[in-house]
Enzyme design. Structure first.
Site, PDB file in Angstrom:
ATOM      1  N   SER A  65       4.336  -1.891 -38.605  1.00  0.00           N
ATOM      2  CA  SER A  65       4.202  -0.430 -38.497  1.00  0.00           C
ATOM      3  C   SER A  65       4.900   0.075 -37.233  1.00  0.00           C
ATOM      4  CB  SER A  65       2.705  -0.100 -38.427  1.00  0.00           C
ATOM      5  OG  SER A  65       2.466   1.231 -38.766  1.00  0.00           O
ATOM      6  N   GLN A 143      12.458   4.942 -37.331  1.00  0.00           N
ATOM      7  CA  GLN A 143      11.589   6.114 -37.466  1.00  0.00           C
ATOM      8  C   GLN A 143      12.096   7.198 -36.508  1.00  0.00           C
ATOM      9  OE1 GLN A 143       7.562   6.541 -35.702  1.00  0.00           O
ATOM     10  NE2 GLN A 143       6.813   6.821 -37.786  1.00  0.00           N
ATOM     11  N   TYR A 224       2.934  15.818 -34.480  1.00  0.00           N
ATOM     12  CA  TYR A 224       4.228  16.044 -33.831  1.00  0.00           C
ATOM     13  C   TYR A 224       4.920  17.241 -34.492  1.00  0.00           C
ATOM     14  CZ  TYR A 224       3.159  11.616 -31.596  1.00  0.00           C
ATOM     15  OH  TYR A 224       2.531  10.625 -30.877  1.00  0.00           O
ATOM     16  N   ARG A 272       6.522   9.703 -42.992  1.00  0.00           N
ATOM     17  CA  ARG A 272       5.130   9.434 -42.592  1.00  0.00           C
ATOM     18  C   ARG A 272       4.387  10.761 -42.538  1.00  0.00           C
ATOM     19  NH1 ARG A 272       2.172   5.280 -38.348  1.00  0.00           N
ATOM     20  NH2 ARG A 272       2.530   3.917 -40.109  1.00  0.00           N
ATOM     21  N   ARG A 366      -1.342  -2.957 -34.712  1.00  0.00           N
ATOM     22  CA  ARG A 366      -1.914  -3.777 -33.632  1.00  0.00           C
ATOM     23  C   ARG A 366      -1.937  -5.270 -33.949  1.00  0.00           C
ATOM     24  NH1 ARG A 366      -7.122  -0.196 -33.247  1.00  0.00           N
ATOM     25  NH2 ARG A 366      -6.546  -0.064 -35.443  1.00  0.00           N
TER      26      ARG A 366
HETATM   27  C1  LIG Z   1       0.921   0.898 -29.312  1.00  0.00           C
HETATM   28  C2  LIG Z   1       1.026   1.774 -30.519  1.00  0.00           C
HETATM   29  C3  LIG Z   1       2.096   2.629 -30.657  1.00  0.00           C
HETATM   30  C4  LIG Z   1       2.237   3.422 -31.801  1.00  0.00           C
HETATM   31  N1  LIG Z   1       3.356   4.180 -31.964  1.00  0.00           N
HETATM   32  C5  LIG Z   1       3.588   4.798 -33.148  1.00  0.00           C
HETATM   33  C6  LIG Z   1       4.830   5.387 -33.417  1.00  0.00           C
HETATM   34  O1  LIG Z   1       5.765   5.320 -32.633  1.00  0.00           O
HETATM   35  N2  LIG Z   1       4.971   6.033 -34.603  1.00  0.00           N
HETATM   36  C7  LIG Z   1       3.965   6.089 -35.522  1.00  0.00           C
HETATM   37  O2  LIG Z   1       4.156   6.697 -36.589  1.00  0.00           O
HETATM   38  N3  LIG Z   1       2.795   5.489 -35.297  1.00  0.00           N
HETATM   39  C8  LIG Z   1       2.591   4.824 -34.144  1.00  0.00           C
HETATM   40  N4  LIG Z   1       1.434   4.136 -33.955  1.00  0.00           N
HETATM   41  C9  LIG Z   1       0.440   4.082 -35.053  1.00  0.00           C
HETATM   42  C10 LIG Z   1       0.613   2.796 -35.872  1.00  0.00           C
HETATM   43  O3  LIG Z   1       1.851   2.767 -36.542  1.00  0.00           O
HETATM   44  C11 LIG Z   1      -0.512   2.651 -36.908  1.00  0.00           C
HETATM   45  O4  LIG Z   1      -0.420   3.698 -37.830  1.00  0.00           O
HETATM   46  C12 LIG Z   1      -1.900   2.634 -36.270  1.00  0.00           C
HETATM   47  O5  LIG Z   1      -1.922   1.853 -35.100  1.00  0.00           O
HETATM   48  C13 LIG Z   1      -2.934   2.091 -37.238  1.00  0.00           C
HETATM   49  O6  LIG Z   1      -2.571   0.784 -37.632  1.00  0.00           O
HETATM   50  P1  LIG Z   1      -3.295  -0.542 -37.021  1.00  0.00           P
HETATM   51  O7  LIG Z   1      -4.762  -0.354 -37.281  1.00  0.00           O
HETATM   52  O8  LIG Z   1      -2.697  -1.661 -37.806  1.00  0.00           O
HETATM   53  O9  LIG Z   1      -2.989  -0.621 -35.573  1.00  0.00           O
HETATM   54  C14 LIG Z   1       1.252   3.369 -32.805  1.00  0.00           C
HETATM   55  C15 LIG Z   1       0.160   2.517 -32.644  1.00  0.00           C
HETATM   56  C16 LIG Z   1       0.050   1.710 -31.535  1.00  0.00           C
HETATM   57  C17 LIG Z   1      -1.115   0.759 -31.429  1.00  0.00           C
END
Ligand SMILES: Cc1cc2nc3c(=O)[nH]c(=O)nc-3n(C[C@H](O)[C@H](O)[C@H](O)COP(=O)(O)O)c2cc1C
Length: 432
Positions: A65, A143, A224, A272, A366
């Site tokens: 992701s 992205q 955003y 997204r 994560r």
């Molecule tokens: C460190 C970090 C940075 C993130 N940066 C973005 C990003 O740049 N763009 C985005 O759409 N989501 C971003 N997210 C959200 C993740 O893509 C994801 O949707 C969210 O963490 C839930 O997934 P998970 O439970 O597997 O962590 C970020 C999440 C984390 C933890």
């Protein structure tokens, strides 16, 4: 397959192996119908079935992701990004997203955010893309985003969404509403601003193609800029870009169509979205179905279903796989390809989601930070030996595949020992 979170693919494989084999066969048959040579007599588990988006074939259904690294300088990706993306690609996911990469200097969330608005950015990304393509089968999606009213904020580990105390830049949004009461007040976008931002998205999309990316995603989630138009909580405009759902979608669709026209036909695009705002008066899953349909009609190939982060006082209902129901709703009501994400931590959950038809792709954020090799390890456990592994690491692959066979046998033996008297092995036997 059940949608109950308590009964998963692995649970069922222990209790009713014949049923799970049948499910695997059904999934493989559907994949075969798409023209893939999927084996149906001894099928792979669902997460290792390939998937196609336009001319792009993904080796499996696992996705890294998008995750901001807050480690660029003046938008320029560096060796951190090469190592970060390089190692996750080697780890075997079918598709990997970059972090939100911004279409102009003022579009950045923070001073550490990556960009795609200068020649040097394009060259730096090209180097990373070339590494990913040379060393893995992982496909790479850029992205593209604009932070809108959440721009000019601190690095994540210094205070997420907190406004910069020094060096802030002017921010824009659908309406002049600050994110927190103490955040900077954005300027409501004029038509000239919209033209400029659209041109920035188009220029960044062209750069993405030249850098060799396989796919681009338009970020229209998490409050955003583009998301701020879609949600009634952040869009209070009274012109053609506010009010009805059609009006609120107008600018995001203009940007999407302009990007689509600049992006090669054979390459896929995703969007997204935040499928719910988790707040009174905000977007709901039913609204998200319409939002997804509108993007699909404009040529979007995959809806990347996230939620929330629209307003600071939202009340999300967290839990394992908590956003998957929204992907399920969009995929099955609108008949669109979806990717789900959010608190999905195990390969068992990935298989359960794909087998139950709740998403086509499953993104993990994560978990991939702590384990770049998530997919290769799952391939060993579920027996998908064809997964790509660079030759330098083949000795490790041989070992984990061998050990996994033994571990699975031990697990099965334990289960047989624990089986209560009179227990029937499969749902079929039980039915007979
Ligand atoms: C460190 C970090 C940075 C993130 N940066 C973005 C990003 O740049 N763009 C985005 O759409 N989501 C971003 N997210 C959200 C993740 O893509 C994801 O949707 C969210 O963490 C839930 O997934 P998970 O439970 O597997 O962590 C970020 C999440 C984390 C933890």
């Amino acid at each position: 397959m059940t949608r109950s979170k308590a009964i998963t693919y692995d649970n069922l494989a222990l209790r009713a192996p014949a049923f799970v084999n049948d499910v695997d066969r059904v999934v493989a048959r559907d994949v075969r119908a798409l023209g893939f040579p999927a084996e149906t007599s001894k099928p792979l588990s669902p997460m290792f079935q390939p998937f196609r988006l336009r001319g792009l074939t993904l080796e499996n259904r696992v996705v890294v992701s998008p995750m901001c690294q807050y480690s660029a300088q003046d938008g320029l990706p560096n060796d951190w990004h090469l190592v970060h993306y390089g190692s996750r690609a080697i780890g075997g996911a079918g598709l990997m997203f970059t972090e939100m990469t911004d279409v102009s200097k003022d579009a950045r969330i923070s001073p550490g955010c990556a960009g795609m608005y200068e020649d040097a950015h394009e060259a730096a990304w090209k180097r990373i893309v070339e590494f990913v393509h040379a060393q893995s089968q992982t496909k790479f999606c850029l992205q593209l985003g604009h932070a809108g009213r959440k721009g000019a904020t601190k690095l994540m580990w210094e205070g997420i969404d907190e406004p910069l105390e020094e060096g802030a830049w002017p921010i824009v949004s659908a309406s002049p509403l600050p994110y927190f009461p103490h955040s900077a007040v954005p300027r409501a976008m004029s038509r000239a601003d919209m033209d400029e931002v659209t041109a920035d998205y188009v220029a960044a999309t062209r750069r993405a193609d030249r850098a060799g990316f396989d796919m681009v995603e338009m970020h229209a989630a998490h409050g955003y800029l583009l998301a701020s138009f879609i949600s009634p909580l952040t869009n209070r405009r009274t012109d053609d870009y506010g009010g009805s759902p059609e009006n609120r979608m107008r600018f995001p669709l203009e940007v999407f169509r302009a990007m689509r026209a600049a992006w090669p036909d054979e390459k896929p695009m995703s969007v997204r979205i935040s499928a719910t705002d988790w707040a009174d008066g905000g977007l709901t899953g039913d609204d998200a179905v319409e939002v997804a349909r509108a993007f699909a009609d404009a040529g979007c190939d995959l809806i990347d279903v996230s939620t929330g982060q629209t307003v600071a006082d939202s009340e999300p209902v967290f839990g394992r796989m908590f956003q998957t129901p929204f992907s399920d709703q969009i995929r099955n009501e609108a008949g669109l390809a979806t990717m789900c994400v959010g608190a999905i931590t195990t390969a068992d959950q990935v298989n359960t989601i794909i087998a139950a038809g709740r998403a086509d792709l499953v993104a993990l954020a994560r978990p991939h930070l702590m384990d770049p090799y998530f997919t290769l390890k799952a391939a060993a456990w579920y027996g998908a030996p064809a997964i790509h592994c660079p030759p330098q690491y083949l000795a490790g692959k041989d070992q984990i595949f061998r050990n996994s066979v033994r571990d699975r046998e031990e697990l099965r033996d334990l289960r047989l020992k624990a089986k209560p008297k009179g227990h029937r092995d499969t749902w079929k036997e039980a039915a007979e």
